[in-house]
Design an enzyme around this catalytic site. Structure first.
Site, short mmCIF file in Angstrom:
data_model
loop_
_atom_site.label_atom_id
_atom_site.label_comp_id
_atom_site.label_asym_id
_atom_site.label_seq_id
_atom_site.Cartn_x
_atom_site.Cartn_y
_atom_site.Cartn_z
N ARG A 67 22.88 24.97 7.59
CA ARG A 67 21.64 25.65 7.91
C ARG A 67 20.68 24.62 8.52
NH1 ARG A 67 23.86 29.75 7.86
NH2 ARG A 67 23.45 31.64 6.67
N GLU A 79 15.04 28.12 13.95
CA GLU A 79 15.84 28.97 14.82
C GLU A 79 15.10 30.20 15.30
OE1 GLU A 79 20.11 30.12 13.61
OE2 GLU A 79 19.85 28.02 13.07
N ILE A 132 33.66 25.81 2.24
CA ILE A 132 33.76 25.39 3.65
C ILE A 132 33.99 23.88 3.75
CG2 ILE A 132 32.53 25.24 5.86
CD1 ILE A 132 31.24 27.98 5.13
N HIS A 190 24.57 28.79 16.80
CA HIS A 190 24.92 29.40 15.50
C HIS A 190 26.17 30.27 15.63
CE1 HIS A 190 23.00 30.50 11.37
NE2 HIS A 190 24.31 30.50 11.31
C1 GLV Z 1 26.45 32.18 9.00
O1 GLV Z 1 25.69 31.28 9.21
C2 GLV Z 1 26.69 32.74 7.71
O2 GLV Z 1 26.02 32.36 6.73
O3 GLV Z 1 27.57 33.62 7.61
#
Ligand code: GLV
Ligand code: GLV
Length: 325
Positions: A235, A264, A157, A282
């Protein structure tokens, strides 16, 4: 096989599972409580879990000795005690894909741009009738081009976020345990301290582990440039939210955009009240494309397993040869 699905997921993939299996799908529009997970999960061979399900060794034992696979509808799997799964021969799968990487990277950029151009504040003011005509100095933001984006965690990512910076004229610094030989040569590997002190924007892309929990805290925040922005789509517990509030309140940080939270779904009320803080619930992976792909992958892992094929997205690969039968 008894398959327990802890919450309905988007797409039609659940239908595929029903062929030849005993499938229970939660009908609640919320996560199951621990008691509900145990009472409905008991005897399951397979659990299709969500990141809102906390599955430790005790839960695995409560579900029982038939449990062989946990297919987690998420990229992150910090909600599952993978060591406990390994020691019981239980396989764990997740759902990483380019669709999810793209979605999270795009959301990261949406937050970065919204922060720097104060889009959310300006939208709120405009819709509330505050716009009375052009003014030379309302909602002054920060130009992004020519600035430096520091990426903490250059995985799948983080790399996608960095790639998208190229068209934006933004320099990329990154830090991870070791320099990434595969990384684009224009992405510069630096120490954490250098990254913090040189970046105008800092974006987090690490998984949650013992090592990364509260990695962004009073000490690391104090090393960031005055006026810099923090973006977290990774996170929540990677950031110490109280210490972030302090850094924002003092004016040291220019703003923050958070898609995930330390505890959360609770959110520090001070963050809610800050105009230079953008909060989203989220949703970084919440595109039709990404969530569909996640569903497909989570279900395919179960179908592969049922046919004795090794799922392609096993988190604990080394458990395959010692898996529970
Ligand atoms: C979302 O937070 C995931 O880990 O897919
Ligand atoms: C702004 O609208 C400008 O013309 O400068």
């Amino acid at each position: 096989m008894k398959i327990v699905v802890t919450r309905k997921i988007p797409g039609n993939f659940l239908e595929k599972l029903k062929e030849g299996n005993d499938v229970w799908i939660s009908s609640f529009d919320r996560p199951l409580t621990e008691e509900e997970l145990i009472s409905n999960g008991k005897g399951a061979d397979v659990l299709l879990s969500l990141l809102t399900d906390h599955i430790d060794g005790e839960m695995m034992d409560a579900i029982g000795p038939n449990l062989k696979l946990i297919s987690n509808y998420a990229v992150g799997f910090d909600n599952i005690d993978v060591e406990a799964a390994k020691s019981r021969g239980i396989l764990v799968c997740n759902t990483p894909s380019d669709d999810v990487n793209e979605a999270v990277a795009e959301h990261t950029w949406a937050l970065l741009m919204s922060l720097s151009r104060r889009i959310v504040e300006a939208n709120y003011a405009t819709k509330n009738g505050a716009y009375k005509g052009w003014e030379p100095d309302i909602f002054l933001g920060t130009t992004i081009s020519g600035k430096t984006l520091g990426i903490i965690g250059l995985g799948r990512i983080g790399t996608m976020v960095a790639k998208k910076a190229q068209g934006m004229g933004v320099d990329i610094l990154y830090t991870k345990r070791n320099p990434d030989p595969e990384a684009n040569s224009s992405f510069k590997f630096v120490s954490m301290d250098e990254l913090l002190s040189q970046s105008d924007f800092v974006s987090l892309h690490v998984p949650l582990t013992d090592e990364t929990r509260h990695m962004i805290n009073g000490n690391t925040l104090s090393k960031m440039k005055t006026g810099a922005y923090l973006i977290n789509t990774a996170r929540g517990p990677v950031v110490d939210e109280h210490e972030l509030v302090d850094a924002l309140r003092s004016g040291h940080l220019g703003g923050a955009a958070l898609d995930v939270f330390d505890n959360e779904p609770e959110i520090n009320p001070e963050l809610i009240g800050m105009p230079n803080v953008i909060l989203t619930p989220h949703i970084a992976s919440a595109t039709h494309e990404a969530r569909n792909k996640m569903g497909e992958m989570a279900i395919n892992a179960i179908i592969d397993f049922a046919s004795d094929r090794k799922p392609s997205n096993l988190v604990n690969n080394d458990t395959w040869d010692n898996r529970r039968k």
